[in-house]
Design an enzyme around this catalytic site. Sequence first.
Site, PDB file in Angstrom:
ATOM      1  CE  LYS A  54      12.704 -12.726 -13.859  1.00  0.00           C
ATOM      2  NZ  LYS A  54      13.279 -12.147 -15.274  1.00  0.00           N
TER       3      LYS A  54
ATOM      4  CE1 TYR B 212       1.486   5.340  13.112  1.00  0.00           C
ATOM      5  CE2 TYR B 212       1.194   3.560  11.387  1.00  0.00           C
ATOM      6  CZ  TYR B 212       1.582   3.851  12.537  1.00  0.00           C
ATOM      7  OH  TYR B 212       2.060   2.759  13.519  1.00  0.00           O
TER       8      TYR B 212
END
Length: 364
Positions: free
Chosen positions: A39, A258
């Site tokens: 999956k 940042y």
Amino acid sequence: MATPAKPGQGVLRVDLGAIIANWRDLRARHGAEVAGVVKADGYGLGAAEVGRALAAAGCTTFFVAHLTEGLALRAALGPGPAINVLNGFPPGSDEDADLTPVLNHLGDVAAHAAAARVAGRPRAALLHLDTGMSRLGLDAWEQARLAEAPDLLRGLELRHVMTHLACADEPAHPLNEIQRARFAAACDRLAPGVPRSFANSSGIFLGAAFRSDLARPGCALYGINPTPGRPNPMRQVARVEAEVLQVRDVPAGDTVGYGASYTAREPRRIATVAAGYADGYLRSLSGRGIGLLHGRAAPLLGRVSMDLTTFDVTDIPEAAPGDRLVLIGGPGNTADELAVLCGTIGYEILTSLGSRYARLYEGA
Ligand SMILES: *Cc1c(COP(=O)(O)O)cnc(C)c1O
């Protein structure tokens, strides 16, 4: 080794030989059939490639979560292997893809049984019984109803009856034994003689009481440790490398990235690599991650940006543009180890890997 990566492109190496070795190892431990859970695009590593490698190694049963994943896997594998869809799907929606739905509540049971009776031929399905997960699967009330009306199953050809463990990675958790006992009793009552599917990866390590006709490992195939807190018995599978774009000197007092979240107390050399949170290198690794360059650890400095991340290479003098820094999957920065640093699990590290990498499949 040469890679087909374009300049600046990261590389995701997937060792299919290690996946096959892990599958064989799990099969030997389980002592019975073992499926391949692919999956979420094979836990981020490529369901088609992983599925084909496992099928070639002798795996005959696969699990996906979504119908769309099942359709894609059938196209990749061709006819033959069983493909079970954990989330289920309404009758008719698999067209000719020969997918097997997992029936997760009585409505699913009724719908597929009715469709089978209309079609005049039995419909293969798996029956999912909830024994403690409270997520999908017939709950206790539905199980009691089914026990009173076994005719509800008429028209269905149950391939397996399954349940899913909530705490298999904690061997001492009392819920494991509770689920084992509930599952055994419910199977005897509702689906006598139907093969059973019980353990996920960690469940295989819980011992003989958790053995069934079909185990459903996912994470362990991909090298995630199914026995957290103990040494990882599985082989490593995935390695992510990102290109160093620049190496620059940062003087004392300057900040990096940042938010200016890192301030150089003394002069530092910074390698800026071409991968960031858009590539699944989680932003929560800011200030915590570890890269590997020329075999040495390079601590992550500052914040992870969308497309760039900065690592301290002050102690790695040979660091140079064009180098490939191991972002994930080396000693000290496996998916499990990075997950610990940022408060998640290795599964999330792998399934978050982005779509910009050149994917290299090796060792099949
Ligand atoms: C994801 C999943 C598995 C595989 O679990 P792992 O912990 O990755 O081995 C097995 N069964 C079900 C129902 C699942 O959802």
